[in-house]
Design an enzyme around this catalytic site. Structure first.
Site: not given
Length: 372
Positions: A191-192, A218, A311, A314
């Site tokens: 993600s991030t 993401h 973050m 997940d």
């Protein structure tokens, strides 16, 4: 101590709006603002913020040029605001290449059901970036090196303040050796910080890589196509945005499309991609847990899975299902993460075999999967 934020945008209305949202969180303090990139560079030197929010299109100096200058002189976590268009996607990816850590759409209604949810998302993103900055500042000092635009972002930020290695983190002392385990698929969730992490890994994977790779990042729907095209232009393997019905082929990486969920079905020797609607019950679209679970069902233990910077948690539940089937799970180590959330969740649950620095993943994947 509150996280200090510098807000940069040529719109006084947007600067005020962002500032008001951030200052509703007691852990955040807006210490200044700037209306163009040149002014932002000066404010960074003067105010030493922990995090910067940055617009892309501005007069005098645009956001991408400002990011490059700031990361070269005063490396600071930067969150970009962008439009959810094809042009906005390209510009945002350019900003991430330049050193920005994360991005959000300028239209908050595109990312949240209501104002409260949008405000919380912005606050949480800025807080996460600020906390990583604080960890690096508090770490033991190491010999400083001049940042360069080609080094991974997390490494640039930590070059002058390396964190101590955790007990579960890899300390490279010997050549990487293959475990002997058999694989039929590699799966990577992030993600991030993921776009830079994925680019760092995939550009080093050889063209004759013997297995398909599924990627879950993401990212909004308008961004994944542009991101896949960028990776494909840089990598030796083929990279594409996954489409329903795609046959999983060796040496090909399939990026889950934004706003959807990516599954795989069929037999492990003839598996295909299935793309379905995201649904309202799952927070992330695409979701690492959803894809990992599908991989566990079709490929069983013949999967090498990695959970990278991001973050939240997940990937943890999906990694658990893979682990139960006998798959191998790796996590990115804390020091090289932009945000140590997803990998930490996997490591804390005892699901990952080891945590490795980002710059080791490509070689480790290549060797473990049968090459090198």
């Amino acid at each position: 101590m509150a996280i200090k934020v510098l807000v940069v945008d040529d719109s006084s209305f947007f600067r005020r709006r962002v500032s008001e949202i951030l200052e509703k969180d007691r852990g955040l303090q807006v210490v200044g603002s700037a209306n163009n990139g040149k002014e932002a560079i000066a404010q960074v030197k003067k105010l030493k913020p922990d995090v910067i929010t940055m617009d892309i299109e501005m007069p005098v100096m645009d956001g991408i040029s400002a990011v490059k200058a700031i990361m070269a002189e005063d490396p600071t976590p930067i969150l970009m605001f962008s439009s959810l268009t094809q042009e906005g996607a390209k510009a945002t990816l350019d900003a991430l290449d330049a050193g920005a850590m994360d991005f959000l759409p300028k239209k908050f209604e595109d990312i949240a059901k209501d104002r409260d949810e949008a405000a919380h998302l912005l606050q949480s993103r800025v807080t996460a970036l600020g906390r990583r900055r604080a960890v690096r500042r508090a770490a033991p000092a190491a010999a400083p090196t001049r940042p360069t635009a080609t080094r991974p972002l997390a490494n640039r930020l930590s070059s002058a303040s390396a964190t101590a290695a955790k007990p579960t983190e890899s300390k490279r002392t010997a050549p990487i050796r293959k475990s002997g385990k058999r694989y039929k698929l590699v799966a990577i969730g992030t993600s991030t910080g993921g776009p830079v992490a994925l680019q760092t890994i995939l550009t080093k994977i050889p063209a004759n890589f013997p297995h398909p790779i599924v990627l879950i990042q993401h990212m909004p729907a308008t961004f994944t196509g542009a991101f896949a095209q960028r990776l494909n232009s840089l990598c030796k393997i083929k990279v594409s945005e996954a489409k329903d019905g795609d046959m999983l082929r060796p040496g090909h990486a399939y990026l889950a499309p934004g706003g959807k969920q990516m599954l795989v079905d069929g037999r492990d020797s003839a598996a295909r991609v299935r793309i379905i609607d995201g649904g309202d019950k799952v927070n992330y679209k695409p979701c690492v847990d959803v894809t990992f679970a599908a991989c566990a069902k079709v490929f069983g233990g013949d999967v090498l899975a990695a959970v990278l910077t991001g973050m939240g948690a997940d990937g943890r539940d999906g990694a658990r299902l893979l682990k139960q089937k006998g798959a191998k799970i790796w996590a990115q180590d804390e020091k090289s993460c932009v945000v140590y959330g997803m990998p930490q969740a996997v490591a804390a649950a005892g699901l990952s075999e080891a945590s490795y620095p980002l710059d080791e993943f490509a070689e480790r994947i290549t060797v473990e999967a049968g090459h090198g």
